[in-house]
Design a protein around this motif. Structure first.
Motif, PDB file in Angstrom:
ATOM      1  N   MET A  58       0.822  -1.214   0.000  1.00  0.00           N
ATOM      2  CA  MET A  58       0.000   0.000   0.000  1.00  0.00           C
ATOM      3  C   MET A  58       0.854   1.262   0.000  1.00  0.00           C
ATOM      4  O   MET A  58       1.635   1.497   0.908  1.00  0.00           O
ATOM      5  CB  MET A  58      -0.918   0.000   1.236  1.00  0.00           C
ATOM      6  CG  MET A  58      -1.856   1.181   1.314  1.00  0.00           C
ATOM      7  SD  MET A  58      -3.059   1.001   2.658  1.00  0.00           S
ATOM      8  CE  MET A  58      -1.989   0.907   4.085  1.00  0.00           C
ATOM      9  N   GLY A  59       0.705   2.066  -1.050  1.00  0.00           N
ATOM     10  CA  GLY A  59       1.408   3.332  -1.134  1.00  0.00           C
ATOM     11  C   GLY A  59       2.859   3.236  -1.548  1.00  0.00           C
ATOM     12  O   GLY A  59       3.521   4.258  -1.730  1.00  0.00           O
ATOM     13  N   ALA A  60       3.377   2.028  -1.718  1.00  0.00           N
ATOM     14  CA  ALA A  60       4.765   1.853  -2.144  1.00  0.00           C
ATOM     15  C   ALA A  60       4.820   1.838  -3.670  1.00  0.00           C
ATOM     16  O   ALA A  60       3.816   2.024  -4.350  1.00  0.00           O
ATOM     17  CB  ALA A  60       5.346   0.579  -1.547  1.00  0.00           C
ATOM     18  N   SER A  69       1.748  -7.567   0.431  1.00  0.00           N
ATOM     19  CA  SER A  69       0.794  -6.968   1.367  1.00  0.00           C
ATOM     20  C   SER A  69      -0.538  -6.681   0.665  1.00  0.00           C
ATOM     21  O   SER A  69      -1.159  -7.587   0.125  1.00  0.00           O
ATOM     22  CB  SER A  69       1.418  -5.705   1.977  1.00  0.00           C
ATOM     23  OG  SER A  69       0.666  -5.250   3.072  1.00  0.00           O
ATOM     24  N   PHE A  70      -0.995  -5.420   0.631  1.00  0.00           N
ATOM     25  CA  PHE A  70      -2.245  -5.100  -0.049  1.00  0.00           C
ATOM     26  C   PHE A  70      -2.150  -5.441  -1.530  1.00  0.00           C
ATOM     27  O   PHE A  70      -3.152  -5.785  -2.166  1.00  0.00           O
ATOM     28  CB  PHE A  70      -2.577  -3.623   0.154  1.00  0.00           C
ATOM     29  CG  PHE A  70      -3.905  -3.195  -0.409  1.00  0.00           C
ATOM     30  CD1 PHE A  70      -5.002  -4.024  -0.370  1.00  0.00           C
ATOM     31  CD2 PHE A  70      -4.058  -1.936  -0.968  1.00  0.00           C
ATOM     32  CE1 PHE A  70      -6.235  -3.632  -0.879  1.00  0.00           C
ATOM     33  CE2 PHE A  70      -5.276  -1.519  -1.472  1.00  0.00           C
ATOM     34  CZ  PHE A  70      -6.366  -2.372  -1.441  1.00  0.00           C
ATOM     35  N   GLY A  71      -0.935  -5.371  -2.093  1.00  0.00           N
ATOM     36  CA  GLY A  71      -0.752  -5.786  -3.476  1.00  0.00           C
ATOM     37  C   GLY A  71      -1.070  -7.249  -3.682  1.00  0.00           C
ATOM     38  O   GLY A  71      -1.497  -7.658  -4.765  1.00  0.00           O
ATOM     39  N   GLY A  72      -0.872  -8.061  -2.643  1.00  0.00           N
ATOM     40  CA  GLY A  72      -1.249  -9.463  -2.720  1.00  0.00           C
ATOM     41  C   GLY A  72      -2.753  -9.637  -2.766  1.00  0.00           C
ATOM     42  O   GLY A  72      -3.279 -10.450  -3.535  1.00  0.00           O
ATOM     43  N   ILE A  73      -3.456  -8.876  -1.944  1.00  0.00           N
ATOM     44  CA  ILE A  73      -4.922  -8.917  -1.966  1.00  0.00           C
ATOM     45  C   ILE A  73      -5.444  -8.508  -3.335  1.00  0.00           C
ATOM     46  O   ILE A  73      -6.347  -9.136  -3.892  1.00  0.00           O
ATOM     47  CB  ILE A  73      -5.492  -8.010  -0.851  1.00  0.00           C
ATOM     48  CG1 ILE A  73      -5.164  -8.601   0.523  1.00  0.00           C
ATOM     49  CG2 ILE A  73      -6.999  -7.817  -1.020  1.00  0.00           C
ATOM     50  CD1 ILE A  73      -5.559  -7.716   1.680  1.00  0.00           C
ATOM     51  N   LEU A  74      -4.854  -7.453  -3.881  1.00  0.00           N
ATOM     52  CA  LEU A  74      -5.279  -7.004  -5.211  1.00  0.00           C
ATOM     53  C   LEU A  74      -4.966  -8.062  -6.267  1.00  0.00           C
ATOM     54  O   LEU A  74      -5.766  -8.272  -7.199  1.00  0.00           O
ATOM     55  CB  LEU A  74      -4.603  -5.681  -5.553  1.00  0.00           C
ATOM     56  CG  LEU A  74      -5.044  -5.030  -6.861  1.00  0.00           C
ATOM     57  CD1 LEU A  74      -6.548  -4.759  -6.853  1.00  0.00           C
ATOM     58  CD2 LEU A  74      -4.285  -3.739  -7.103  1.00  0.00           C
ATOM     59  N   VAL A 125       3.250 -12.235  -1.138  1.00  0.00           N
ATOM     60  CA  VAL A 125       4.353 -11.996  -0.213  1.00  0.00           C
ATOM     61  C   VAL A 125       3.856 -11.107   0.919  1.00  0.00           C
ATOM     62  O   VAL A 125       3.302 -10.043   0.669  1.00  0.00           O
ATOM     63  CB  VAL A 125       5.550 -11.312  -0.920  1.00  0.00           C
ATOM     64  CG1 VAL A 125       6.702 -11.115   0.062  1.00  0.00           C
ATOM     65  CG2 VAL A 125       6.006 -12.114  -2.130  1.00  0.00           C
ATOM     66  N   SER A 126       4.031 -11.574   2.160  1.00  0.00           N
ATOM     67  CA  SER A 126       3.631 -10.780   3.332  1.00  0.00           C
ATOM     68  C   SER A 126       2.188 -10.309   3.188  1.00  0.00           C
ATOM     69  O   SER A 126       1.867  -9.138   3.391  1.00  0.00           O
ATOM     70  CB  SER A 126       4.566  -9.567   3.496  1.00  0.00           C
ATOM     71  OG  SER A 126       5.907  -9.961   3.538  1.00  0.00           O
ATOM     72  N   TRP A 168     -12.360  -6.315   3.507  1.00  0.00           N
ATOM     73  CA  TRP A 168     -12.236  -7.305   2.432  1.00  0.00           C
ATOM     74  C   TRP A 168     -12.798  -8.651   2.848  1.00  0.00           C
ATOM     75  O   TRP A 168     -12.503  -9.177   3.926  1.00  0.00           O
ATOM     76  CB  TRP A 168     -10.760  -7.470   2.059  1.00  0.00           C
ATOM     77  CG  TRP A 168     -10.515  -8.371   0.893  1.00  0.00           C
ATOM     78  CD1 TRP A 168     -11.011  -8.233  -0.371  1.00  0.00           C
ATOM     79  CD2 TRP A 168      -9.673  -9.536   0.864  1.00  0.00           C
ATOM     80  NE1 TRP A 168     -10.535  -9.245  -1.187  1.00  0.00           N
ATOM     81  CE2 TRP A 168      -9.720 -10.049  -0.452  1.00  0.00           C
ATOM     82  CE3 TRP A 168      -8.877 -10.179   1.828  1.00  0.00           C
ATOM     83  CZ2 TRP A 168      -9.004 -11.189  -0.820  1.00  0.00           C
ATOM     84  CZ3 TRP A 168      -8.182 -11.302   1.452  1.00  0.00           C
ATOM     85  CH2 TRP A 168      -8.241 -11.805   0.157  1.00  0.00           C
ATOM     86  N   GLN A 169     -13.638  -9.206   1.982  1.00  0.00           N
ATOM     87  CA  GLN A 169     -14.223 -10.520   2.206  1.00  0.00           C
ATOM     88  C   GLN A 169     -14.024 -11.363   0.957  1.00  0.00           C
ATOM     89  O   GLN A 169     -14.501 -11.019  -0.121  1.00  0.00           O
ATOM     90  CB  GLN A 169     -15.721 -10.411   2.525  1.00  0.00           C
ATOM     91  CG  GLN A 169     -16.044  -9.685   3.819  1.00  0.00           C
ATOM     92  CD  GLN A 169     -15.588 -10.461   5.049  1.00  0.00           C
ATOM     93  OE1 GLN A 169     -15.609 -11.701   5.053  1.00  0.00           O
ATOM     94  NE2 GLN A 169     -15.175  -9.752   6.087  1.00  0.00           N
ATOM     95  N   SER A 170     -13.311 -12.465   1.099  1.00  0.00           N
ATOM     96  CA  SER A 170     -13.106 -13.349  -0.045  1.00  0.00           C
ATOM     97  C   SER A 170     -12.615 -14.703   0.432  1.00  0.00           C
ATOM     98  O   SER A 170     -11.768 -14.791   1.325  1.00  0.00           O
ATOM     99  CB  SER A 170     -12.087 -12.746  -1.015  1.00  0.00           C
ATOM    100  OG  SER A 170     -11.862 -13.621  -2.103  1.00  0.00           O
TER     101      SER A 170
END
Length: 216
Positions: A11-13, A66-71, A87-88, A161-163
């Motif tokens: 997130m934000g990186a 991180s959030f990129g993994g969720i996306l 990752v993470s 987030w729900q999945s």
């Protein structure tokens, strides 16, 4: 034939998060930069669909931190992919930590920017397991460029987030000292002992060894 891999940072990186990773020679690396939400209520499915528009090659590998993994998980629901590498991160809402519920129930997401987004560096530094001066400088650079509208949307999206849909094949690399997503809550396929949330940088040697196997 070249294999295309799309990288999504935390997130934000940005793409600098992956600067120490080394991919097999037949891999062509693409970075997917974060987009500004079209509205505070944009769904993660709609947001992921805008990322799909940037993926020019069929059947890619997705790798998200991180959030990129969720996306990455959400993108994999919309297009065929060869594999997903987290990752993470977390791969389902069942792996979300308990403190996510506290944030939602206590209404912390509704606090003003001055309280939750400004002067947040000490908290972010702690949760990212910053170990080196190089880590610290890069984190400060990320924070200096972040947009509050995006941050509020991203934080709320992660919390809610729900999945339970898990694409196959999926590989999950996680550190035993990760703070945002505690190791006890996840079931990774690959473990990095002592790795924290910034391990894509400060555990890059272990990461590269794993990636050479996963991406053969």
């Amino acid at each position: 034939m070249p294999q295309h891999i799309y990288l999504i940072s935390g997130m934000g990186a940005d793409g600098r998060l992956f600067q120490k990773l080394r991919f097999p020679e037949n891999y062509v690396v693409h970075h997917l930069p974060w987009l500004t939400p079209v509205s505070p209520d944009e769904s993660i499915a709609a947001y992921a669909a805008r990322f799909v528009e940037q993926i020019a090659y069929p059947n890619p590998v997705l790798m998200g931190v991180s959030f990129g993994g969720i996306l990455s998980m959400e993108i994999a629901k919309q297009i065929p992919v060869k594999k997903v590498v987290l990752v993470s991160s977390i791969k389902s809402s069942a792996e979300k930590p308990a403190y996510f519920n506290w944030v939602r129930r206590l209404g912390l997401l509704h606090l003003p920017d001055q309280l939750i987004l400004q002067s947040r560096y000490p908290v972010v530094k702690f949760y990212n397991n910053i170990e080196t001066q190089e880590d610290e400088q890069l984190l400060k650079s990320f924070l200096s460029r972040q947009d509050n509208v995006y941050l509020r949307w991203a934080i709320r999206t992660i919390i809610h987030w729900q999945s339970n849909t898990i694409p196959a094949p999926l590989y999950h690399i996680h550190g035993t000292k990760d703070r945002p997503f505690p190791f006890r809550n996840v079931k990774p396929t690959h473990v990095i002992q002592g790795g924290g949330h910034f391990m894509v940088l400060n555990r890059h040697q272990q990461m590269n060894a794993i990636l050479q196997v996963l991406l053969d």
